[in-house]
Design an enzyme around this catalytic site. Sequence first.
Site, mmCIF file in Angstrom:
data_model
loop_
_atom_site.group_PDB
_atom_site.id
_atom_site.type_symbol
_atom_site.label_atom_id
_atom_site.label_comp_id
_atom_site.label_asym_id
_atom_site.label_seq_id
_atom_site.Cartn_x
_atom_site.Cartn_y
_atom_site.Cartn_z
ATOM 1 N N HIS A 122 -9.456 21.191 45.639
ATOM 2 C CA HIS A 122 -10.557 21.382 44.697
ATOM 3 C C HIS A 122 -11.905 21.545 45.407
ATOM 4 C CE1 HIS A 122 -7.491 20.129 41.723
ATOM 5 N NE2 HIS A 122 -8.060 21.124 41.087
ATOM 6 N N HIS A 179 2.683 13.115 51.028
ATOM 7 C CA HIS A 179 1.479 12.400 51.431
ATOM 8 C C HIS A 179 1.048 11.416 50.351
ATOM 9 C CE1 HIS A 179 -2.606 11.487 52.622
ATOM 10 N NE2 HIS A 179 -2.280 11.900 53.825
ATOM 11 N N GLU A 210 0.621 7.445 50.562
ATOM 12 C CA GLU A 210 -0.580 6.884 49.925
ATOM 13 C C GLU A 210 -0.547 6.946 48.404
ATOM 14 O OE1 GLU A 210 -4.018 8.801 51.699
ATOM 15 O OE2 GLU A 210 -3.245 8.364 53.701
ATOM 16 N N HIS A 242 1.609 11.589 60.361
ATOM 17 C CA HIS A 242 2.313 10.781 59.350
ATOM 18 C C HIS A 242 3.817 10.759 59.612
ATOM 19 C CE1 HIS A 242 -0.981 9.664 56.824
ATOM 20 N NE2 HIS A 242 -1.360 10.918 56.604
HETATM 21 CO CO CO Z 1 -3.104 11.455 55.623
#
Ligand code: CO
Length: 294
Positions: A122, A179, A210, A242
Site C-alpha cells: 500500500h 511472513h 508475525e 526468516h
Molecule cells: Co520480516
Amino acid sequence: MKQLKRYGYGLLVLLIGLVVTANALAAHGEKRETRQAILLTAFGTSVPEAQKAFDKIEAQARNTFPNTEIRWAFTSKIIRAKLAKQGKRLDSPEEALARLMSDGFTHVAVLSLQTIPGVEFHQLYQNAHLFGQMSGGIEKILVARPLLSSGKDMETVADVLLKNVPGRKPTDAVVFMGHGTEHHPSDAIYLAMNAIFQQKDPRAYVATVEGMITIQDVVAKLKEQKVKKVYLVPMMLVAGDHAMNDMAGDEPESWKSILTKNGFACEPVMKGTAEYPQIVDLWLDHLKTAMAHF
Ligand code: CO
C-alpha cells in the site's frame, strides 16, 4: 469599490495572460516519444543465494518483455544499508522512480514482488502514484498486484507449492511459512491460504512468523493426525533471513527446534517462491494485466 473592481479586472487580465503564455510554451515543446519501463520491487535480501533467485526473476521478466527497460528497487532501508557497505548501491522505489522520471521514461509499470497486499504494498502504491502526478514527468504509472491478490492466485500458488515438496510422502505433513502481519485484514490472506491447502491436502498447513496462525497452532493439529515427519517450506519470495533462522535455524525458538522437541522428524526445504518459474509467471501475469492499461 471602483478601485477594487479595477484591481479585479487587472488580476483577471493577468491570469488570462499567464494561461495563454503557458499554452504557447507547451505548444513550442517537442512531442515526447513514448518510453516504457518496468520497476521490479522487493523487500530485498542480503543473502547471496537469495540474490540468485532475483537474477532468475529478472531473466524471466526480460524474456517476457524483451524491449522494455527493467530496473530494481528494494523497499527495506536496512537491507539497502547492508548492501551499500558491500559497495552495492540499490535504489528505494522512490529513488528509482525519480531516476526513471529524469531519464525520460513516460510509462512505468511497477511490479510488487510482495506476497500479499499488505502495508508495504500500500505504501508502494501510494508513493508510485504521486510520481504520475508531476508535470513534465512520468505520464502514466501503474502498479501491478502482488502474488496473492485473488482466489485464483491462491489456488495456483497452493497447487504449485504442493506439487514441489521433494521427497514428501502423503503421510508426511508440510508447513508453509508465511511472513504474517499485524495488519489483520491483510493477515487474513494467510488464513485463506491455510483453508485452501487444507482442502487440497489435510496434512498441508500455513503458519506465520508475525501473524495470527502460529507454529504452535499447527503442532496441536499434527499431534492429532499422528504425523511423524514434517516438511518446512517458505511461502516467501526468497529463502532469506526468516527461512534460515526462524524456520530452519538451530536456536530453540525456530520452527525446526519446536517441531523436533515435539517428536517430529523435520525436513526444511530452502527454496523461496521466486524459485518456482510457474509462480514467477503469475507475478508477470499481474504485470501484463497492469500494462494492458498503458
Ligand atoms: Co520480516
